[in-house]
Design a protein around this motif. Sequence first.
Motif, PDB file in Angstrom:
ATOM      1  N   ARG A   1      -4.550  -9.527  -3.424  1.00  0.00           N
ATOM      2  CA  ARG A   1      -4.067  -7.749  -3.983  1.00  0.00           C
ATOM      3  C   ARG A   1      -5.468  -7.512  -4.071  1.00  0.00           C
ATOM      4  O   ARG A   1      -5.438  -6.479  -3.874  1.00  0.00           O
ATOM      5  N   ASP A   2      -6.481  -8.399  -4.483  1.00  0.00           N
ATOM      6  CA  ASP A   2      -7.699  -7.648  -5.207  1.00  0.00           C
ATOM      7  C   ASP A   2      -8.174  -8.289  -3.757  1.00  0.00           C
ATOM      8  O   ASP A   2      -9.189  -7.220  -4.248  1.00  0.00           O
ATOM      9  N   ALA A   3      -8.268  -8.789  -2.975  1.00  0.00           N
ATOM     10  CA  ALA A   3      -9.112  -8.345  -1.925  1.00  0.00           C
ATOM     11  C   ALA A   3      -8.486  -7.693  -0.645  1.00  0.00           C
ATOM     12  O   ALA A   3      -9.659  -6.489  -0.679  1.00  0.00           O
ATOM     13  N   ALA A   4      -7.625  -6.951  -1.127  1.00  0.00           N
ATOM     14  CA  ALA A   4      -7.239  -5.757  -0.864  1.00  0.00           C
ATOM     15  C   ALA A   4      -7.905  -4.815  -1.288  1.00  0.00           C
ATOM     16  O   ALA A   4      -8.478  -3.898  -1.001  1.00  0.00           O
ATOM     17  N   ILE A   5      -7.643  -4.440  -2.416  1.00  0.00           N
ATOM     18  CA  ILE A   5      -8.553  -3.369  -3.559  1.00  0.00           C
ATOM     19  C   ILE A   5     -10.105  -3.290  -3.339  1.00  0.00           C
ATOM     20  O   ILE A   5     -10.682  -2.454  -3.032  1.00  0.00           O
ATOM     21  N   ILE A   6     -10.623  -5.032  -3.191  1.00  0.00           N
ATOM     22  CA  ILE A   6     -12.480  -5.195  -3.195  1.00  0.00           C
ATOM     23  C   ILE A   6     -12.438  -3.774  -1.525  1.00  0.00           C
ATOM     24  O   ILE A   6     -13.721  -3.732  -1.614  1.00  0.00           O
ATOM     25  N   PHE A   7     -11.722  -4.435  -0.578  1.00  0.00           N
ATOM     26  CA  PHE A   7     -12.046  -3.581   0.801  1.00  0.00           C
ATOM     27  C   PHE A   7     -12.083  -2.074   0.133  1.00  0.00           C
ATOM     28  O   PHE A   7     -12.851  -1.263   0.792  1.00  0.00           O
TER      29      PHE A   7
ATOM     30  N   ILE B   1     -12.081  -0.037  -2.047  1.00  0.00           N
ATOM     31  CA  ILE B   1     -13.412   0.161  -2.883  1.00  0.00           C
ATOM     32  C   ILE B   1     -14.615   0.266  -1.705  1.00  0.00           C
ATOM     33  O   ILE B   1     -15.219   0.603  -1.927  1.00  0.00           O
ATOM     34  N   GLU B   2     -14.835  -0.955  -1.127  1.00  0.00           N
ATOM     35  CA  GLU B   2     -15.887  -0.926  -0.102  1.00  0.00           C
ATOM     36  C   GLU B   2     -15.772  -0.047   1.049  1.00  0.00           C
ATOM     37  O   GLU B   2     -17.406   0.011   1.245  1.00  0.00           O
ATOM     38  N   GLN B   3     -15.114   0.101   1.391  1.00  0.00           N
ATOM     39  CA  GLN B   3     -14.692   1.034   2.070  1.00  0.00           C
ATOM     40  C   GLN B   3     -14.161   2.774   1.605  1.00  0.00           C
ATOM     41  O   GLN B   3     -14.354   4.180   2.529  1.00  0.00           O
ATOM     42  N   GLN B   4     -14.850   3.012   0.407  1.00  0.00           N
ATOM     43  CA  GLN B   4     -14.113   4.324  -0.313  1.00  0.00           C
ATOM     44  C   GLN B   4     -13.237   4.670   0.390  1.00  0.00           C
ATOM     45  O   GLN B   4     -12.748   6.898   0.520  1.00  0.00           O
ATOM     46  N   LEU B   5     -11.683   3.958   0.386  1.00  0.00           N
ATOM     47  CA  LEU B   5     -10.418   4.855   0.237  1.00  0.00           C
ATOM     48  C   LEU B   5      -9.741   5.275  -0.647  1.00  0.00           C
ATOM     49  O   LEU B   5     -10.307   4.898  -2.216  1.00  0.00           O
ATOM     50  N   SER B   6      -9.349   6.137  -0.699  1.00  0.00           N
ATOM     51  CA  SER B   6      -8.654   6.701  -1.923  1.00  0.00           C
ATOM     52  C   SER B   6      -7.575   5.842  -2.471  1.00  0.00           C
ATOM     53  O   SER B   6      -6.937   4.949  -2.005  1.00  0.00           O
ATOM     54  N   SER B   7      -6.817   6.029  -3.329  1.00  0.00           N
ATOM     55  CA  SER B   7      -5.950   5.614  -4.378  1.00  0.00           C
ATOM     56  C   SER B   7      -4.696   5.558  -3.184  1.00  0.00           C
ATOM     57  O   SER B   7      -3.879   5.260  -3.371  1.00  0.00           O
ATOM     58  N   PHE B   8      -3.858   6.478  -2.545  1.00  0.00           N
ATOM     59  CA  PHE B   8      -3.404   6.837  -1.201  1.00  0.00           C
ATOM     60  C   PHE B   8      -3.071   6.062  -0.377  1.00  0.00           C
ATOM     61  O   PHE B   8      -2.140   4.971   0.328  1.00  0.00           O
ATOM     62  N   GLN B   9      -4.784   6.198   0.411  1.00  0.00           N
ATOM     63  CA  GLN B   9      -4.887   5.412   1.527  1.00  0.00           C
ATOM     64  C   GLN B   9      -4.535   3.404   0.588  1.00  0.00           C
ATOM     65  O   GLN B   9      -3.887   2.622   1.618  1.00  0.00           O
ATOM     66  N   LEU B  10      -5.146   3.230  -0.222  1.00  0.00           N
ATOM     67  CA  LEU B  10      -4.360   1.582  -0.992  1.00  0.00           C
ATOM     68  C   LEU B  10      -3.907   1.100  -0.831  1.00  0.00           C
ATOM     69  O   LEU B  10      -2.836   0.130  -0.792  1.00  0.00           O
ATOM     70  N   THR B  11      -2.476   2.278  -0.976  1.00  0.00           N
ATOM     71  CA  THR B  11      -1.380   2.673  -1.796  1.00  0.00           C
ATOM     72  C   THR B  11      -0.163   1.481  -0.538  1.00  0.00           C
ATOM     73  O   THR B  11      -0.248   1.159   0.021  1.00  0.00           O
ATOM     74  N   GLU B  12      -1.212   3.212   0.921  1.00  0.00           N
ATOM     75  CA  GLU B  12       0.038   2.451   2.024  1.00  0.00           C
ATOM     76  C   GLU B  12      -0.810   1.059   2.554  1.00  0.00           C
ATOM     77  O   GLU B  12       0.222   0.402   3.142  1.00  0.00           O
ATOM     78  N   LEU B  13      -1.712   0.817   2.298  1.00  0.00           N
ATOM     79  CA  LEU B  13      -2.700  -0.853   3.138  1.00  0.00           C
ATOM     80  C   LEU B  13      -1.983  -1.968   1.609  1.00  0.00           C
ATOM     81  O   LEU B  13      -1.437  -3.210   2.563  1.00  0.00           O
ATOM     82  N   LEU B  14      -1.466  -1.429   0.793  1.00  0.00           N
ATOM     83  CA  LEU B  14      -0.969  -2.432   0.045  1.00  0.00           C
ATOM     84  C   LEU B  14       0.620  -2.468   0.639  1.00  0.00           C
ATOM     85  O   LEU B  14       1.324  -3.906   0.417  1.00  0.00           O
ATOM     86  N   PHE B  15       1.289  -1.788   0.802  1.00  0.00           N
ATOM     87  CA  PHE B  15       2.551  -1.432   0.611  1.00  0.00           C
ATOM     88  C   PHE B  15       2.020  -2.304   2.937  1.00  0.00           C
ATOM     89  O   PHE B  15       3.275  -3.316   2.596  1.00  0.00           O
ATOM     90  N   ASP B  16       1.774  -2.032   3.295  1.00  0.00           N
ATOM     91  CA  ASP B  16       1.134  -2.815   4.972  1.00  0.00           C
ATOM     92  C   ASP B  16       1.520  -3.805   4.717  1.00  0.00           C
ATOM     93  O   ASP B  16       1.978  -5.186   5.540  1.00  0.00           O
ATOM     94  N   LEU B  17       0.336  -4.554   3.685  1.00  0.00           N
ATOM     95  CA  LEU B  17       0.642  -5.776   3.587  1.00  0.00           C
ATOM     96  C   LEU B  17       1.861  -6.470   2.383  1.00  0.00           C
ATOM     97  O   LEU B  17       1.810  -7.918   2.106  1.00  0.00           O
ATOM     98  N   ASN B  18       2.696  -6.086   1.801  1.00  0.00           N
ATOM     99  CA  ASN B  18       3.772  -6.168   1.468  1.00  0.00           C
ATOM    100  C   ASN B  18       3.195  -6.933   0.151  1.00  0.00           C
ATOM    101  O   ASN B  18       3.918  -7.982  -0.480  1.00  0.00           O
ATOM    102  N   LEU B  19       1.894  -6.373  -0.267  1.00  0.00           N
ATOM    103  CA  LEU B  19       1.498  -6.120  -1.725  1.00  0.00           C
ATOM    104  C   LEU B  19       2.129  -5.536  -2.807  1.00  0.00           C
ATOM    105  O   LEU B  19       2.402  -4.481  -2.736  1.00  0.00           O
ATOM    106  N   GLU B  20       2.081  -5.666  -4.295  1.00  0.00           N
ATOM    107  CA  GLU B  20       2.087  -4.714  -5.284  1.00  0.00           C
ATOM    108  C   GLU B  20       1.501  -3.659  -4.613  1.00  0.00           C
ATOM    109  O   GLU B  20       0.484  -3.602  -5.161  1.00  0.00           O
ATOM    110  N   PRO B  21       2.044  -2.535  -5.320  1.00  0.00           N
ATOM    111  CA  PRO B  21       1.275  -1.349  -5.230  1.00  0.00           C
ATOM    112  C   PRO B  21       0.748  -1.324  -6.705  1.00  0.00           C
ATOM    113  O   PRO B  21       0.909  -2.152  -7.515  1.00  0.00           O
ATOM    114  N   LEU B  22      -0.265  -0.494  -7.068  1.00  0.00           N
ATOM    115  CA  LEU B  22      -0.817   0.015  -8.044  1.00  0.00           C
ATOM    116  C   LEU B  22      -0.153   0.079  -9.393  1.00  0.00           C
ATOM    117  O   LEU B  22      -0.373   0.367 -10.630  1.00  0.00           O
ATOM    118  N   GLU B  23       1.167   1.506  -8.360  1.00  0.00           N
ATOM    119  CA  GLU B  23       1.634   2.613  -9.513  1.00  0.00           C
ATOM    120  C   GLU B  23       1.576   2.158 -11.293  1.00  0.00           C
ATOM    121  O   GLU B  23       1.087   1.704 -11.578  1.00  0.00           O
TER     122      GLU B  23
END
Length: 145
Positions: free
Chosen positions: A115-121, A123-145
């Motif tokens: 999950r941290d690796a996805a968050i690091i990615f 941040i490095e890719q300058q994704l928005s919080s909404f894009q990160l939420t989608e990424l975490l969902f796609d990876l079946n990882l706990e959302p940031l909520e």
Amino acid sequence: MKNREEIRTTFLLQELKESKSIYSYLQNNYEIFSEQIFTEYLKQLIDRNNIPKTELVLQTGLSKSYVYAILSGERRPPSRNRVILMALAVKATLEEAQNLLVYSEYNPLSPKVQRDAAIIFAIEQQLSSFQLTELLFDLNLEPLE
């Protein structure tokens, strides 16, 4: 007062190892233990990146009163997930995001944790919080909520 961005854990550990007194170590480094560090550092990032406070509220999904209470120092730093949301909202670099986490007394992001690796990615890719939420969902990882 020391420049907060230059304080490194290794330096502090070395200083602590060499210290003859825990009292002098704590007194010499009082500012790194202050609860205001997170707030001050977050405000620096907001100012440097010209992020309107309304944008911070919008990007984090947090209430206006909650965000303003954090920025005024009336509230302690938020949860780890909310610190990450704020880091994304202020367009923090990975180092800055790690500093925000450390200043709020949370563990920094680890590339060894999926999950941290996805968050690091994100941040490095300058994704928005909404894009990160989608990424975490796609990876079946706990959302940031």
